[in-house]
Design a protein around this motif. Sequence first.
Motif, short mmCIF file in Angstrom:
data_model
loop_
_atom_site.label_atom_id
_atom_site.label_comp_id
_atom_site.label_asym_id
_atom_site.label_seq_id
_atom_site.Cartn_x
_atom_site.Cartn_y
_atom_site.Cartn_z
N VAL A 452 -40.01 -7.29 -0.55
CA VAL A 452 -41.04 -7.75 -1.49
C VAL A 452 -41.80 -6.55 -2.06
CG1 VAL A 452 -43.22 -9.01 -1.68
CG2 VAL A 452 -41.26 -10.06 -0.55
N GLY A 453 -42.16 -5.61 -1.19
CA GLY A 453 -42.87 -4.43 -1.66
C GLY A 453 -42.05 -3.61 -2.64
N THR A 454 -40.76 -3.49 -2.36
CA THR A 454 -39.87 -2.76 -3.27
C THR A 454 -39.76 -3.48 -4.61
OG1 THR A 454 -38.63 -1.98 -1.34
CG2 THR A 454 -37.58 -1.75 -3.49
N ALA A 455 -39.70 -4.81 -4.56
CA ALA A 455 -39.66 -5.60 -5.80
C ALA A 455 -40.95 -5.41 -6.59
CB ALA A 455 -39.44 -7.07 -5.47
N ALA A 456 -42.07 -5.37 -5.88
CA ALA A 456 -43.36 -5.22 -6.56
C ALA A 456 -43.51 -3.86 -7.22
CB ALA A 456 -44.49 -5.45 -5.56
N ARG A 457 -42.80 -2.85 -6.71
CA ARG A 457 -42.91 -1.51 -7.27
C ARG A 457 -42.06 -1.32 -8.52
NH1 ARG A 457 -41.63 0.15 -2.09
NH2 ARG A 457 -39.98 1.50 -2.87
N GLN A 458 -41.19 -2.27 -8.82
CA GLN A 458 -40.38 -2.15 -10.02
C GLN A 458 -41.25 -2.36 -11.25
OE1 GLN A 458 -36.90 -4.69 -9.67
NE2 GLN A 458 -35.87 -3.14 -8.45
N SER A 459 -40.79 -1.92 -12.39
CA SER A 459 -41.56 -2.01 -13.63
C SER A 459 -41.98 -3.45 -13.90
CB SER A 459 -40.71 -1.50 -14.80
OG SER A 459 -41.40 -1.65 -16.02
N GLY A 460 -43.29 -3.64 -14.09
CA GLY A 460 -43.80 -4.98 -14.35
C GLY A 460 -44.13 -5.77 -13.11
N GLY A 461 -43.79 -5.24 -11.92
CA GLY A 461 -44.07 -5.97 -10.69
C GLY A 461 -43.17 -7.18 -10.51
N ILE A 462 -43.55 -8.05 -9.59
CA ILE A 462 -42.77 -9.27 -9.33
C ILE A 462 -43.12 -10.29 -10.42
CG2 ILE A 462 -42.36 -11.15 -7.71
CD1 ILE A 462 -43.16 -9.23 -5.47
#
Length: 603
Positions: A452-462
Amino acid sequence: MTTGTLTWQQLRDLKLSEFEQAGDSWHQVSGRADSDRVRVDRAMSAKLRETQESESAAAAVGRLQRLSRNFQYVHTECGLVRTTLNGLAADLAEPQTRLKQALADAAALNFTVHEDGSVSYPAAEVADLTGARQQAPGSTVQGSSRLPLEPPALGGNGQSPLYPGYAGFKPLNPNAAKAQDVADRIARAVRSAQEIDGRYAKTLNGLKAEKGLDVTEATVKDVARDTADVRAGAGRYLGENIPMDKSPAERKAWWEGLSEEQRREYLDIAPDLIGDVDGIPAVVRDEANRRYLPLLIDEVARRHDGNSETQLDALRMIQDKLSKPSNPPMFLLGIGDEGNGRAIVAYGNPDSSKNVSAYVPGLGTKLDDEFVKDTLKRAHDTALGARRVDPSSAAIVWLGYDAPGIATVGLTGNAEKGAPAYNEFMAGLEATNQNKDPHLTAIGHSYGSLTVGTAARQSGGIPGADDIILLGSPGVGVERAQDLGVSKEHVFVGAADNDPVTHLPSKDEAAVGMLAGGPTGVLVARNLLDWGNDDVWFGKDPASEAFGARRFKVDEGPRMVLELGGFDAHSQYFTPEKDQVSADNIATIVAGHPEDIVTEKYR
């Protein structure tokens, strides 16, 4: 389709629209049969059952039921014919286009294409090494796999007439290579069309009704076999139409733009193609996956390795759960045998519910009996708890990635691979939710919190996430809560004091602890020594003040017995029977009322 071998002339002259028109006619027959079935069931059989109780009435109902089955059979088989014809037209379009382009190029070059597909080219003048003009003869080439040009003719003195002094060469006509290319393209287009023609001919020839008026068990098996054959033949045509390169919102628009008949094609013939497509409505995905599940079970049952046997047991357990009433209702949003297995299950309709959570499990989670018995229960308990706060709530468990085993749990690779898929799923939830302002919560437990944290760090967040809950986390790859794409007030942490995963040392600290006695020494050293920082394995401790999230109260859990191990405190966050306060806090956040949680001081 042809009665013999398809020729290039027949491929050129095919009117593919006629196949589609024929498919439309079969569709009309299919639709009429379905309307007749509905009329028999609702207007005739139902009224007889309601008003008559005699033996003759019961016999009449039996005959009407047989008639209804016949109409259903006609509806299904005619629908299969329609799909096959549409698939044939779609698949033949490409080789026909390639053929016509090759023929157009031949005409532009003044080549002649013969009945057998060979290509003749004219003579041409070429210059020799001295600049003198020489006549290179024309010839005819056959389309096939490329072969060397025919050996050059020699002059009477063994010299090349074009290049004196060079034996073994004759003038090369520049048209030769061009003609060979045209001939090969014609041959390849025809061979492709012949393969398509033969494949669809076999499928259509199999769509024949058995003799008799009753739909028997053998007839039902025949329908299943016919459906599988059409799926094998037309699956490419159906699959290529799905805009997988588009966003979930665009896929939703694509699905809504299909006619009801086109949607039924996917559900009846290729449910596996749309069952896990983000952007497709939940009720459609559920129906598709329920249809696909028995086929998947049959496929996995034919394998004889340990992983398949484990998955097979879990698939059958899920099938059993789906066959029973559930409160909230159960939706199967994804199922598959990739890697360690895939399963996405919702309790409550995530499209109609205002509050929706999607929970990512962690270490060791795979498609097995433990997943069905325990992991699914976590989502179910969350849904029940959230609905007590707000009835318009649903909870999902998302096993859309390979969670790591013990050997790779210290690495970030699984999280990095799973994060994009999770974000795609969340974007799909956002696109299909019917509420004006839905409330979405991302939940990560254990290693799942890193995903989840890795997903949140992607551009635009989750996509769409309003709140993030981290449970039993060994760190999420960031130093501060506000780095997760939402404000720190919307990041919540549950960390039991006796949960060893939440006390995993940083990698530098681990090196010291290992010298003190292996994995157990790591935890002992962390407890006995004042390391002077808030770091854990994957970054800052989410339960620390430095991280800045809102820590909520959970039960401290059973103490870990060093000699025997034991991670009970790590596994009870969702479970009301073991940790009511944690389960209530999670449900309260999911239901959109985080102001009512019971908080806990930072570590």
